[in-house]
Write an enzyme that holds these catalytic residues in place. Sequence first.
Site, short mmCIF file in Angstrom:
data_model
loop_
_atom_site.label_atom_id
_atom_site.label_comp_id
_atom_site.label_asym_id
_atom_site.label_seq_id
_atom_site.Cartn_x
_atom_site.Cartn_y
_atom_site.Cartn_z
N GLN A 151 -5.14 -10.02 8.20
CA GLN A 151 -3.92 -10.56 8.98
C GLN A 151 -3.02 -9.54 9.29
O GLN A 151 -2.99 -8.47 8.67
CB GLN A 151 -3.52 -11.45 7.71
CG GLN A 151 -2.34 -12.49 8.05
CD GLN A 151 -2.03 -13.36 6.77
OE1 GLN A 151 -2.93 -13.43 5.75
NE2 GLN A 151 -1.02 -14.14 6.85
N ASN B 34 1.08 -9.41 9.96
CA ASN B 34 2.38 -10.02 10.08
C ASN B 34 3.49 -9.11 10.54
O ASN B 34 3.49 -7.90 10.21
CB ASN B 34 2.71 -10.32 8.61
CG ASN B 34 1.65 -11.62 8.17
OD1 ASN B 34 1.75 -12.77 8.73
ND2 ASN B 34 1.20 -11.25 7.04
N ARG C 2 13.91 -7.27 0.05
CA ARG C 2 12.76 -8.13 0.20
C ARG C 2 12.05 -7.86 -0.76
O ARG C 2 11.59 -6.42 -0.62
CB ARG C 2 12.35 -8.11 1.67
CG ARG C 2 13.15 -9.06 2.64
CD ARG C 2 12.18 -9.07 3.91
NE ARG C 2 13.14 -9.66 5.11
CZ ARG C 2 12.77 -10.65 5.58
NH1 ARG C 2 11.91 -11.74 5.30
NH2 ARG C 2 13.40 -11.17 6.61
N HIS D 201 6.55 -8.44 -4.01
CA HIS D 201 5.62 -9.19 -3.85
C HIS D 201 4.11 -8.68 -4.06
O HIS D 201 3.89 -7.42 -3.76
CB HIS D 201 5.76 -9.77 -2.29
CG HIS D 201 7.10 -10.47 -2.12
ND1 HIS D 201 7.74 -10.03 -0.81
CD2 HIS D 201 7.68 -11.50 -2.67
CE1 HIS D 201 8.84 -10.82 -0.74
NE2 HIS D 201 9.01 -11.51 -1.96
N LYS E 40 -2.39 -3.06 1.86
CA LYS E 40 -1.40 -3.30 2.99
C LYS E 40 -1.13 -1.86 3.70
O LYS E 40 -1.05 -0.88 2.97
CB LYS E 40 -0.01 -3.80 2.50
CG LYS E 40 0.16 -5.12 1.94
CD LYS E 40 1.57 -5.28 1.46
CE LYS E 40 1.57 -6.85 0.76
NZ LYS E 40 2.82 -7.17 0.30
N TYR F 27 2.81 -5.58 9.36
CA TYR F 27 1.92 -5.19 8.30
C TYR F 27 0.59 -5.64 8.43
O TYR F 27 0.25 -6.45 9.27
CB TYR F 27 2.33 -6.57 7.11
CG TYR F 27 3.60 -6.24 6.48
CD1 TYR F 27 3.59 -5.89 4.94
CD2 TYR F 27 4.95 -6.63 7.16
CE1 TYR F 27 5.00 -5.76 4.51
CE2 TYR F 27 6.20 -6.57 6.43
CZ TYR F 27 5.97 -6.19 5.14
OH TYR F 27 7.41 -6.10 4.44
N ASP G 133 13.64 -14.56 -3.64
CA ASP G 133 13.45 -13.21 -4.15
C ASP G 133 14.38 -13.01 -5.37
O ASP G 133 14.18 -12.26 -6.51
CB ASP G 133 13.71 -12.10 -2.95
CG ASP G 133 12.43 -11.99 -2.24
OD1 ASP G 133 11.50 -12.65 -2.49
OD2 ASP G 133 12.62 -11.29 -1.11
#
Length: 186
Positions: free
Chosen positions: A49, A51, A62, A65, A75, A135, A171
């Site tokens: 993926q 992003n 942010r 996560h 990542k 990302y 968050d």
Amino acid sequence: MTRFTIHELPLPGLKVVERQNLGDPRGFLSRMFCAEELAVAGWASPIAQINLTRTLRRGTVRGMHYQHPPHAEMKLVNCLRGAVLDVAIDLRSGSPTFLQWQAEELSAENRRSMLIPEGFAHGFQTLTDDCELLYFHSVTHVPGSEGALSALDPRLNICWPLEITEMSERDRLHPRLTDQFTGLIL
């Protein structure tokens, strides 16, 4: 010819990747990903993926996560516009650096990326207005496997360099650590 310079960071498995530009008077080419070259840094999976995030206001936070196993992800975080303080926290159960964090400035100008291994939480603070991050993820996002920690948890004691100007309600409500949190078993 290698297009990346890879720097080990104090938390095992966490790395900074510097992209080399090939340029001339017209501009430049910068390789964002190369499976062969990044395998040396620990990237062993295909990209599942990609992003793109855009954050408009300086000081926004942010994070933090992560995804629970078996959907833990690696990542590669790249800053395409602006500058951020990118933060990774080691959540690996039994790790000698468990709950320690590392922060690195990523910017469009310094062409640095953070390679974050499985078992780490990730977040950032924007150091400029109008930031874009790209990302690359080793696994697809699985909503039922989401995990997060509070970026404001005093036990983590993350040193955000700017006053926090914005943070999503989601968050802001992430849980703080308890003694029951023993980490991620990968």
